[in-house]
Design a protein around this motif. Structure first.
Motif, mmCIF file in Angstrom:
data_model
loop_
_atom_site.group_PDB
_atom_site.id
_atom_site.type_symbol
_atom_site.label_atom_id
_atom_site.label_comp_id
_atom_site.label_asym_id
_atom_site.label_seq_id
_atom_site.Cartn_x
_atom_site.Cartn_y
_atom_site.Cartn_z
ATOM 1 N N GLY A 44 0.788 -1.231 0.000
ATOM 2 C CA GLY A 44 0.000 0.000 0.000
ATOM 3 C C GLY A 44 0.815 1.273 0.000
ATOM 4 N N GLN A 45 2.129 1.175 -0.060
ATOM 5 C CA GLN A 45 2.973 2.360 -0.020
ATOM 6 C C GLN A 45 3.359 2.774 -1.436
ATOM 7 O OE1 GLN A 45 6.260 1.495 2.547
ATOM 8 N NE2 GLN A 45 4.960 1.156 4.332
ATOM 9 N N ALA A 46 3.021 3.990 -1.791
ATOM 10 C CA ALA A 46 3.266 4.473 -3.159
ATOM 11 C C ALA A 46 4.752 4.482 -3.513
ATOM 12 C CB ALA A 46 2.680 5.864 -3.333
ATOM 13 N N ASP A 47 5.626 4.813 -2.560
ATOM 14 C CA ASP A 47 7.046 4.935 -2.879
ATOM 15 C C ASP A 47 7.729 3.594 -3.128
ATOM 16 O OD1 ASP A 47 6.765 4.258 -0.182
ATOM 17 O OD2 ASP A 47 8.616 5.259 0.382
ATOM 18 N N ASN A 48 7.281 2.544 -2.490
ATOM 19 C CA ASN A 48 7.906 1.233 -2.678
ATOM 20 C C ASN A 48 6.842 0.151 -2.725
ATOM 21 O OD1 ASN A 48 9.964 -0.613 -3.003
ATOM 22 N ND2 ASN A 48 10.343 -0.845 -0.822
ATOM 23 N N GLY A 49 5.676 0.483 -3.201
ATOM 24 C CA GLY A 49 4.574 -0.468 -3.204
ATOM 25 C C GLY A 49 4.568 -1.342 -4.443
ATOM 26 N N ALA A 50 3.812 -2.396 -4.365
ATOM 27 C CA ALA A 50 3.634 -3.280 -5.513
ATOM 28 C C ALA A 50 2.271 -2.995 -6.109
ATOM 29 C CB ALA A 50 3.730 -4.729 -5.067
ATOM 30 N N LEU A 51 2.215 -2.672 -7.378
ATOM 31 C CA LEU A 51 0.957 -2.465 -8.066
ATOM 32 C C LEU A 51 0.331 -3.823 -8.340
ATOM 33 C CD1 LEU A 51 2.220 0.279 -10.532
ATOM 34 C CD2 LEU A 51 0.973 0.588 -8.387
ATOM 35 N N ALA A 52 -0.897 -3.813 -8.828
ATOM 36 C CA ALA A 52 -1.615 -5.063 -9.067
ATOM 37 C C ALA A 52 -0.832 -6.010 -9.977
ATOM 38 C CB ALA A 52 -2.991 -4.772 -9.642
ATOM 39 N N GLU A 53 -0.185 -5.492 -11.027
ATOM 40 C CA GLU A 53 0.588 -6.350 -11.933
ATOM 41 C C GLU A 53 1.768 -6.998 -11.220
ATOM 42 O OE1 GLU A 53 1.675 -4.293 -15.498
ATOM 43 O OE2 GLU A 53 -0.395 -3.715 -15.893
ATOM 44 N N ALA A 54 2.452 -6.223 -10.396
ATOM 45 C CA ALA A 54 3.579 -6.776 -9.642
ATOM 46 C C ALA A 54 3.078 -7.786 -8.620
ATOM 47 C CB ALA A 54 4.362 -5.658 -8.954
ATOM 48 N N ALA A 55 1.937 -7.489 -8.004
ATOM 49 C CA ALA A 55 1.361 -8.428 -7.038
ATOM 50 C C ALA A 55 1.008 -9.738 -7.733
ATOM 51 C CB ALA A 55 0.141 -7.818 -6.361
ATOM 52 N N MET A 56 0.476 -9.671 -8.951
ATOM 53 C CA MET A 56 0.128 -10.872 -9.700
ATOM 54 C C MET A 56 1.377 -11.712 -9.967
ATOM 55 S SD MET A 56 -2.268 -12.594 -11.137
ATOM 56 C CE MET A 56 -2.390 -13.944 -12.298
ATOM 57 N N ALA A 57 2.455 -11.078 -10.392
ATOM 58 C CA ALA A 57 3.707 -11.803 -10.627
ATOM 59 C C ALA A 57 4.210 -12.447 -9.337
ATOM 60 C CB ALA A 57 4.764 -10.871 -11.217
ATOM 61 N N ASP A 58 4.088 -11.714 -8.234
ATOM 62 C CA ASP A 58 4.502 -12.263 -6.937
ATOM 63 C C ASP A 58 3.639 -13.464 -6.558
ATOM 64 O OD1 ASP A 58 6.459 -10.318 -6.729
ATOM 65 O OD2 ASP A 58 5.369 -9.127 -5.233
ATOM 66 N N MET A 59 2.331 -13.369 -6.783
ATOM 67 C CA MET A 59 1.437 -14.470 -6.427
ATOM 68 C C MET A 59 1.704 -15.703 -7.294
ATOM 69 S SD MET A 59 -2.083 -12.572 -5.257
ATOM 70 C CE MET A 59 -2.178 -11.436 -6.635
ATOM 71 N N ASP A 60 1.965 -15.495 -8.591
ATOM 72 C CA ASP A 60 2.345 -16.621 -9.457
ATOM 73 C C ASP A 60 3.601 -17.300 -8.917
ATOM 74 O OD1 ASP A 60 0.237 -16.007 -11.186
ATOM 75 O OD2 ASP A 60 1.530 -15.116 -12.719
ATOM 76 N N PHE A 61 4.580 -16.489 -8.574
ATOM 77 C CA PHE A 61 5.844 -16.981 -8.026
ATOM 78 C C PHE A 61 5.604 -17.762 -6.726
ATOM 79 C CE2 PHE A 61 9.424 -16.452 -5.153
ATOM 80 C CZ PHE A 61 10.505 -16.838 -5.930
ATOM 81 N N LEU A 62 4.807 -17.195 -5.822
ATOM 82 C CA LEU A 62 4.545 -17.834 -4.535
ATOM 83 C C LEU A 62 3.818 -19.167 -4.697
ATOM 84 C CD1 LEU A 62 3.598 -14.626 -2.557
ATOM 85 C CD2 LEU A 62 5.624 -16.061 -2.159
ATOM 86 N N CYS A 63 2.915 -19.239 -5.655
ATOM 87 C CA CYS A 63 2.222 -20.502 -5.903
ATOM 88 C C CYS A 63 3.224 -21.568 -6.347
ATOM 89 C CB CYS A 63 1.113 -20.319 -6.937
ATOM 90 S SG CYS A 63 0.047 -21.789 -7.069
ATOM 91 N N GLN A 64 4.059 -21.212 -7.315
ATOM 92 C CA GLN A 64 5.043 -22.162 -7.848
ATOM 93 C C GLN A 64 6.089 -22.563 -6.819
ATOM 94 O OE1 GLN A 64 3.518 -22.875 -11.409
ATOM 95 N NE2 GLN A 64 5.581 -23.585 -11.106
ATOM 96 N N ARG A 65 6.654 -21.570 -6.138
ATOM 97 C CA ARG A 65 7.837 -21.804 -5.301
ATOM 98 C C ARG A 65 7.542 -22.147 -3.844
ATOM 99 N NH1 ARG A 65 12.481 -19.807 -7.967
ATOM 100 N NH2 ARG A 65 12.064 -20.245 -10.158
#
Length: 118
Positions: A44-65
């Motif tokens: 939720g932090q604008a300066d170092n936050g993850a946008l929805a696209e970055a969150a999606m990539a993170d969630m894909d990664f977390l599912c796999q790894r």
């Protein structure tokens, strides 16, 4: 519903700090779903936050790894895996209008997580 808890920071593609908060086995949908709930306090932090696209990539990664090895280690075969990122700990099923949360659903097909886009 049962849970397991952990607290080690996980390196994800966006670089944000992510920690596994809990794993829940949810039978409510009529078949077993595993819910991997992660804390990502900077989403939720604008300066170092993850946008929805970055969150999606993170969630894909977390599912796999994280999720697929967890299934193998514990001999689990759920119908679905749900990955969630939240900027704060929220009780499962509780309303939290001020929390920033992202959710994605996957069908486990080792060695892959197939995004369900529900």
């Amino acid at each position: 519903m049962t849970s397991a808890q952990a607290r080690d920071e996980i390196a994800v593609p966006s670089g944000q700090p992510v920690v596994l908060h809990e794993v829940l086995i949810d039978e409510t949908p009529g078949e077993p779903w595993l819910r991997f709930r992660f804390l990502a306090p900077k989403i939720g932090q604008a300066d170092n936050g993850a946008l929805a696209e970055a969150a999606m990539a993170d969630m894909d990664f977390l599912c796999q790894r994280i999720s697929l090895p967890y299934l193998a280690e514990h001999g689990l075969n759920p119908a679905r895996i749900v990955i969630s990122l939240s900027d704060e700990a929220v009780e499962f099923g509780a309303a939290a209008p001020d929390a920033i949360q992202f959710f994605e659903t996957y069908r486990p097909d080792p060695p892959h997580c197939i995004w369900e886009g529900l």
